[in-house]
Design a protein around this motif. Structure first.
Motif, short mmCIF file in Angstrom:
data_model
loop_
_atom_site.label_atom_id
_atom_site.label_comp_id
_atom_site.label_asym_id
_atom_site.label_seq_id
_atom_site.Cartn_x
_atom_site.Cartn_y
_atom_site.Cartn_z
N GLU A 93 0.58 -1.25 -0.04
CA GLU A 93 -0.07 -0.28 -0.10
C GLU A 93 0.90 1.21 0.20
OE1 GLU A 93 -2.46 0.85 3.48
OE2 GLU A 93 -4.15 1.40 2.01
N SER A 94 1.91 0.96 0.61
CA SER A 94 3.06 2.27 1.00
C SER A 94 3.47 3.10 -0.57
CB SER A 94 3.82 2.29 1.40
OG SER A 94 3.44 2.39 2.89
N ALA A 95 4.21 1.36 -0.64
CA ALA A 95 4.67 1.44 -1.69
C ALA A 95 3.56 2.35 -3.51
CB ALA A 95 5.01 0.32 -2.55
N ALA A 96 2.34 1.70 -3.32
CA ALA A 96 1.61 2.34 -4.97
C ALA A 96 1.13 3.95 -4.32
CB ALA A 96 0.38 1.42 -4.09
N GLN A 97 1.82 4.05 -3.29
CA GLN A 97 1.31 5.79 -2.96
C GLN A 97 2.19 6.40 -3.62
OE1 GLN A 97 0.93 5.76 1.57
NE2 GLN A 97 -1.87 5.09 1.02
N SER A 98 3.42 5.68 -3.50
CA SER A 98 4.27 6.33 -4.41
C SER A 98 4.00 6.35 -5.75
CB SER A 98 5.98 5.84 -4.20
OG SER A 98 5.66 4.52 -5.21
N ARG A 99 3.29 5.60 -6.70
CA ARG A 99 3.08 5.43 -8.18
C ARG A 99 3.65 5.15 -8.70
NH1 ARG A 99 -1.97 8.93 -7.83
NH2 ARG A 99 -2.02 9.32 -9.58
N ASP A 100 4.90 4.95 -7.81
CA ASP A 100 5.92 4.32 -9.01
C ASP A 100 6.44 3.29 -9.20
OD1 ASP A 100 8.64 4.82 -10.15
OD2 ASP A 100 9.58 3.23 -8.87
N LEU A 101 5.95 2.71 -11.16
CA LEU A 101 5.64 0.90 -11.26
C LEU A 101 6.80 0.06 -10.48
CD1 LEU A 101 3.46 -0.47 -12.21
CD2 LEU A 101 4.82 -0.02 -14.55
N ALA A 102 7.95 0.65 -11.14
CA ALA A 102 9.31 -0.07 -10.27
C ALA A 102 8.90 -0.53 -8.63
CB ALA A 102 10.29 0.41 -10.72
N THR A 103 9.13 0.27 -7.91
CA THR A 103 8.40 0.39 -6.32
C THR A 103 7.72 -0.83 -5.99
OG1 THR A 103 9.21 2.19 -6.31
CG2 THR A 103 8.08 1.76 -4.27
N ILE A 104 6.04 -0.93 -7.49
CA ILE A 104 5.28 -1.38 -6.92
C ILE A 104 5.19 -2.97 -7.07
CG2 ILE A 104 2.42 -1.44 -7.18
CD1 ILE A 104 2.84 0.92 -8.08
N LYS A 105 5.87 -2.60 -7.98
CA LYS A 105 6.80 -3.99 -8.96
C LYS A 105 7.14 -4.91 -7.72
CE LYS A 105 8.23 -6.58 -13.32
NZ LYS A 105 8.74 -5.91 -14.13
N ALA A 106 8.59 -4.66 -6.75
CA ALA A 106 8.90 -5.12 -5.81
C ALA A 106 8.27 -5.14 -4.81
CB ALA A 106 10.06 -4.19 -5.49
N ALA A 107 7.12 -4.52 -4.01
CA ALA A 107 6.08 -4.82 -3.21
C ALA A 107 5.14 -5.29 -3.46
CB ALA A 107 5.41 -2.84 -2.87
N PHE A 108 4.51 -5.74 -4.92
CA PHE A 108 4.04 -6.86 -5.28
C PHE A 108 4.73 -8.22 -5.36
CE2 PHE A 108 3.03 -9.68 -8.63
CZ PHE A 108 1.07 -9.44 -8.62
N GLY A 109 5.57 -7.62 -5.51
CA GLY A 109 6.63 -9.51 -5.63
C GLY A 109 6.77 -9.61 -3.61
N ALA A 110 6.68 -9.35 -3.18
CA ALA A 110 7.34 -9.13 -2.24
C ALA A 110 5.66 -10.09 -1.25
CB ALA A 110 7.48 -8.49 -0.50
N VAL A 111 5.05 -9.62 -1.70
CA VAL A 111 3.17 -10.48 -1.54
C VAL A 111 3.17 -11.11 -1.48
CG1 VAL A 111 0.31 -9.28 -1.20
CG2 VAL A 111 2.11 -7.51 -0.62
N GLY A 112 3.20 -12.00 -3.35
CA GLY A 112 3.06 -13.21 -3.79
C GLY A 112 4.25 -14.01 -2.97
#
Ligand code: ASC
Length: 150
Positions: free
Chosen positions: A119-138
């Protein structure tokens, strides 16, 4: 008077929280349905972020934020559905969930932390940041499934 009111409120909260988790459901089948429903919804919202980070959908930072918020909120919910009395009902849950309850709780905690980070990563609005955090959830989903899902 205020003190008495506060004490009764605290007592009410404590006794409510002290109920066994199955007491929150009509029966064990409802507990299973509840946790499965939460995971189904989580999969939809997590999958929408997945489609964006994998380039299958155009990146929309606002949608990613909404989905990440939903995933973070949902990540707190399924656990009350894992009452031990549901062991044996038809589901993907392995009995190890209750035999290694502490380990399962650690996975549950880890998911909530990774979902909050997404959620914090998504607030950055930066796709690469979101991708990394998405991977960690997965990864968190997968390690728990490997141990506790059949
Ligand atoms: C998903 C989904 C899961 C997890 C897991 C990650 O989208 O439905 O169960 O991610 O596959 O490894």
């Amino acid at each position: 008077m205020k003190v008495i009111l506060r004490c009764s409120a605290a007592l009410l909260i404590c006794t409510t929280l002290a109920q066994p988790s199955w007491a929150q459901f009509k029966n064990d089948e409802e507990a299973v349905k509840y946790r499965q429903g939460v995971f189904t919804a989580m999969k939809v919202h997590f999958g929408r972020i997945g489609a964006m980070v994998q380039g299958k959908q155009a990146f929309d930072a606002g949608l990613a934020q909404q989905d990440a918020e939903v995933v973070r909120m949902l990540s707190a919910l399924p656990w009350i559905g894992f009452a031990e009395s549901t062991d044996g009902l038809s589901s993907h849950a392995k009995p190890e969930i209750w035999m290694e309850a502490k380990k399962f709780q650690q996975h549950a905690q880890a998911l909530q932390e990774k979902a909050a980070a997404l959620e914090s990563a998504a607030q950055s609005r930066d796709l690469a940041t979101i991708k990394a955090a998405f991977g960690a959830v997965g990864k968190s989903c997968k390690t728990c499934h490997d141990a506790f899902r059949q």
